[in-house]
Design a protein around this motif. Structure first.
Motif, short mmCIF file in Angstrom:
data_model
loop_
_atom_site.label_atom_id
_atom_site.label_comp_id
_atom_site.label_asym_id
_atom_site.label_seq_id
_atom_site.Cartn_x
_atom_site.Cartn_y
_atom_site.Cartn_z
N SER B 27 0.86 -1.19 0.00
CA SER B 27 0.00 0.00 0.00
C SER B 27 0.89 1.23 0.00
O SER B 27 1.35 1.68 1.05
CB SER B 27 -0.92 -0.01 1.22
OG SER B 27 -0.20 -0.39 2.36
N PRO B 29 1.94 5.20 -1.93
CA PRO B 29 1.33 6.33 -2.64
C PRO B 29 1.33 6.06 -4.16
O PRO B 29 2.21 5.36 -4.66
CB PRO B 29 2.25 7.51 -2.31
CG PRO B 29 3.09 7.07 -1.16
CD PRO B 29 3.10 5.59 -1.14
N THR B 30 0.34 6.61 -4.82
CA THR B 30 0.20 6.39 -6.26
C THR B 30 1.46 6.77 -7.03
O THR B 30 1.85 6.08 -7.98
CB THR B 30 -0.98 7.23 -6.82
OG1 THR B 30 -1.97 7.29 -5.81
CG2 THR B 30 -1.54 6.64 -8.08
N TRP B 31 2.07 7.89 -6.63
CA TRP B 31 3.25 8.32 -7.39
C TRP B 31 4.32 7.24 -7.40
O TRP B 31 5.00 7.04 -8.40
CB TRP B 31 3.80 9.65 -6.86
CG TRP B 31 4.36 9.64 -5.44
CD1 TRP B 31 3.72 10.04 -4.31
CD2 TRP B 31 5.67 9.22 -5.03
NE1 TRP B 31 4.53 9.89 -3.21
CE2 TRP B 31 5.74 9.40 -3.62
CE3 TRP B 31 6.79 8.72 -5.70
CZ2 TRP B 31 6.88 9.09 -2.87
CZ3 TRP B 31 7.92 8.41 -4.95
CH2 TRP B 31 7.97 8.59 -3.55
N THR B 33 3.85 3.88 -6.99
CA THR B 33 3.42 2.74 -7.82
C THR B 33 3.63 3.05 -9.30
O THR B 33 4.12 2.21 -10.07
CB THR B 33 1.94 2.42 -7.55
OG1 THR B 33 1.75 2.36 -6.13
CG2 THR B 33 1.54 1.10 -8.17
N GLU B 34 3.29 4.28 -9.67
CA GLU B 34 3.49 4.66 -11.07
C GLU B 34 4.97 4.64 -11.46
O GLU B 34 5.34 4.19 -12.54
CB GLU B 34 2.91 6.05 -11.34
CG GLU B 34 1.44 5.97 -11.74
CD GLU B 34 0.75 7.31 -11.64
OE1 GLU B 34 1.45 8.35 -11.68
OE2 GLU B 34 -0.49 7.31 -11.49
N GLN B 133 8.55 12.28 -2.77
CA GLN B 133 8.23 12.25 -4.20
C GLN B 133 9.28 12.94 -5.07
O GLN B 133 9.63 12.45 -6.14
CB GLN B 133 6.87 12.90 -4.42
CG GLN B 133 6.37 12.70 -5.85
CD GLN B 133 4.91 13.07 -6.00
OE1 GLN B 133 4.25 13.46 -5.04
NE2 GLN B 133 4.39 12.96 -7.21
#
Lengths: 274, 445
Positions: B27, B29-31, B33-34, B133
């Motif tokens: 689980s 953050p989206t950034w 995973t991308e 990030q």
């Protein structure tokens, strides 16, 4: 009677070339011997052969301390028996501090059965002794923390050799041109240092071209080397005479040895020049 | 060149299916995973092309079998390690990872109050989802540098993050441990250090295997970002068992007036290759790099180091000392780059190798690429056997041949250890060297 270093009919070759051709010499603890002679006569070869440098091959004869044959022993074993060489060209050991090096050396000499990893002499006791010895030789105690001979001047290196001798208290000390390449102040310091050390418990062999070292350390015996053997021996007057007059008379009295010496010296010069 | 050969297919433990399964269990953050997805496609692509010839041609990868290793999702039930640094001093905080999983994480309360963040990658991502990030594989080690950096970015198992806010001085050293405890476990851990302007910190990191016979894989990345006038000291002691393969990209970036003191110890692993970069980005930035490596048996330890000067008045000083024994192989390829605008740069690199056996082999290739015209850059490399005259001199003082050799080897390393200001690191490296030399202390000294 003190210990006896006996050299009998010693023949030594270096890289297959015969240099010493039957050296005969006896040194007792407490005696000072001067070894003189022209370049190429084999003085340094004798020094290296005594302490067991692997390049100096003994082809005949014997070296004994109190009847113990040294030829079967490695240099470290000879040192543990009480032999010491003050090197003409002391070696630099980068990254190894004078104090650490000496603590290992002293531990091995005083506990001849010591193996690597076994205890060293206690730090406090060692430091105290080292500091006293350094002060006695007029050395800055800061030297203990420097790397062995690294960045040392000629005089500092020679003084370091004398310091090592002072710490190791050998039965027999060979000083290989300890006075060469030094200015007169440095020679005085080294001479005085040696004078303090050379007592009844030390037999000293002083290899020298000069007389300065001998002024402070008057030899009981003087030997002249020529062509790989000792051709004449005498007392301190001989050293003085040789210093004044050079080797011409000696050469004239020993033409065969003089010719061999000249040939060897020529070969040495040729090697150096090439 | 066998070492640089392309792979025909991805190993099943690191293929597309394995990747999907891997990300679905995390689980994050989206950034992130991308970014992992992007990295995975780069990994696929780069796996089909050869590795950089210049960097890899001397490294024989024929015995490296990626399909052997897999990522673990759980900590081993029990494991113990013989650690070099762990209990040697008071640490301000510690983070430990075993088999790629976080085992423990702790930080001094005072430091926490000052805004210092030190913990596992997962914990930091959870507490501060956006903090990393702009940093994670953005500034120092790019995803797509080569097959290994892409592999790492796609499958990164976690790691250690240190963030020190502006002007905060973390005095006590922090500690990070990365362990491997299961047969064929893969660790793809990341070390990310961010020092804001004027901050300072010391991070000591070590790696180890629970037992010397464990096969394992480490594909790591280290990113050290040092702000304006900030000072970082980073130490990594690589002490894996000798059946571990270690590949890592490690890079530090130093802003104006900042400094980075970086020490690497290379002791373990069967094959270790580290790409180590320092970038001096701002005026008067400084980097000192110290390398202590000791390879024995059939170990291969390789470094590809670059010092890049991008601003004027920057200084870099790299000294690697390596000792090789048995049939070990040491490779060092160094490069100092000076950009056009980096005038008054002072760059130095040197590698010294001591060969203790006739079967060991060293390659050391220094290099310079200078585009500025008012710089001072020097480099050098030496390799040789232990000097016989040094051994004889020691022996003439009563020291046995073996003890003399050991003394000379320790002295050889001493000149690089002298550059390391943290005493515990000097002592630790010294002990590690003694251990590797086989010196046992029978009695206290």
């Amino acid at each position: 009677m003190g210990s006896l270093l006996q050299i009998e009919n010693l023949h030594v070759s270096v890289e297959g070339k015969s240099i010493l051709k039957g050296v005969q010499l006896e040194i007792r603890q407490g005696e000072i011997h001067a070894l003189m002679g022209p370049n190429g006569s084999g003085k340094s070869t004798l020094a290296y052969a005594l302490v067991g440098h692997p390049k100096y091959e003994v082809t005949a004869g014997k070296i004994e301390v109190d009847g113990v044959n040294l030829l079967d022993l490695d240099p470290n074993e000879r040192a543990r028996l009480g032999l010491f060489l003050a090197f003409q060209y002391p070696v630099v050991i980068p990254g190894v501090k004078v104090a650490d090096f000496l603590r290992h050396a002293v531990s091995n000499i005083r506990k001849p059965d010591r193996k690597e990893g076994e205890g060293l002499i206690p730090m406090r006791e060692f430091r105290k002794e080292l500091r006293e010895r350094m002060e006695a030789l007029g050395m800055d105690t800061e030297f203990a923390r420097r790397y062995l001979n690294e960045g040392f001047s000629g005089g500092e290196k020679k003084r370091m050799e004398i310091l090592q001798m002072a710490m190791l208290k050998p039965k027999f000390a060979i000083l290989d041109e300890t006075d060469s390449g030094l200015d007169s102040d440095a020679v005085r310091v080294v001479s005085e240092g040696l004078q303090k050390l050379a007592g009844p418990d030390t037999g000293v062999l002083i290899i020298t071209h000069h007389e300065r070292l001998l002024e402070f350390n008057k030899p009981h015996h003087t030997h002249v080397m020529l062509g790989g053997r000792i051709v004449e021996s005498g007392d301190s007057a001989l050293a003085h005479k040789l210093h004044e007059e050079g080797y011409a008379e000696i050469r004239a009295r020993h033409p065969q040895a003089a010719a061999e010496n000249a040939a060897h010296e020529e070969a040495l010069t040729a090697t150096t020049a090439s | 060149m066998s070492g640089t050969i392309a792979a025909a297919t991805l190993p099943p433990s690191f293929d597309a299916r394995a990747f999907e399964q891997f990300v679905s269990h995390r689980s994050e953050p989206t950034w992130l995973t991308e970014r992992r997805r992007q990295a995975f496609s780069q990994f696929e692509e780069l796996s089909h092309s050869s590795l950089d010839e210049e960097e890899w041609k001397r490294i024989d990868l024929r015995s490296f079998r990626p399909e052997r290793y897999e990522i673990r999702n759980t900590l081993p039930a029990q494991s113990t390690f013989d650690l070099l640094l762990a209990d040697r001093t008071e640490f301000g905080g510690r983070v430990t990872h075993i088999d790629g999983c976080t085992q423990a994480s702790q930080l001094d309360g005072t430091l926490r109050k000052q805004g210092v963040i030190f913990g596992s990658l997962q914990d930091v991502l959870q507490a501060h989802p956006d903090l990393l990030q702009d940093y994670w594989m953005q500034r120092a080690v790019p995803n797509g540098r080569d097959r290994f950096s892409a592999w790492h970015a796609a499958f990164c198992t976690g790691g250690t993050v240190l963030y020190v806010p502006k002007g905060v001085d973390v005095e006590a050293p922090l500690y990070s441990f990365i362990g491997l405890a299961s047969e064929n476990a893969a660790d793809l851990s990341h070390t990310l250090v961010i020092l804001e302007n004027g901050a300072s910190a010391t991070l000591l990191e070590e790696t180890a295997s629970a037992n010397p016979d464990l096969s394992g894989l480490h594909i790591g990345a280290v990113e050290l970002l040092v702000g304006d006038g900030a000072h970082l000291q980073y130490v990594q002691l690589q002490n894996w068992g000798t059946k571990v393969c270690h590949f890592a990209h490690q890079a530090g970036r130093v802003a104006g007036n900042g400094s980075l003191r970086w020490t690497v110890g290379g002791l373990g692993a069967r094959i270790a290759h580290i790409h180590q970069d320092v970038f001096l980005d701002g005026p008067a930035a400084e980097a000192q790099v110290n390398g202590v490596t000791f390879a024995s048996e059939k170990q291969l330890i390789s470094y590809y180091t670059q010092q890049t000067h991008a601003a004027p008045f920057t200084r870099s000083d790299l000294l690697y000392k390596q000792v090789l024994r048995d049939r070990a192989r040491g490779i060092w390829r160094g490069m100092i780059r000076v950009d056009e605008g980096a005038q008054k740069t002072d760059g130095y690199q040197r590698n010294d190798t001591l060969l203790l056996s006739g079967d060991s082999r060293a390659d050391a290739i220094p290099g310079l690429e200078i585009e500025a015209d008012d710089v001072r850059c020097t480099h050098g490399a030496t390799a040789g056997r232990v000097d016989e005259e040094q051994i004889f001199y020691c022996m003439a003082r009563g020291i046995s041949e073996m003890e003399a050799k050991h003394m000379i080897v320790e002295g050889f390393f001493q000149t690089v250890l002298d550059r390391i200001p943290v005493e515990v690191v000097r002592e630790t490296l010294n002990r590690a060297v003694e251990k590797k030399l086989g010196i046992e202390r029978l009695q206290g000294v």
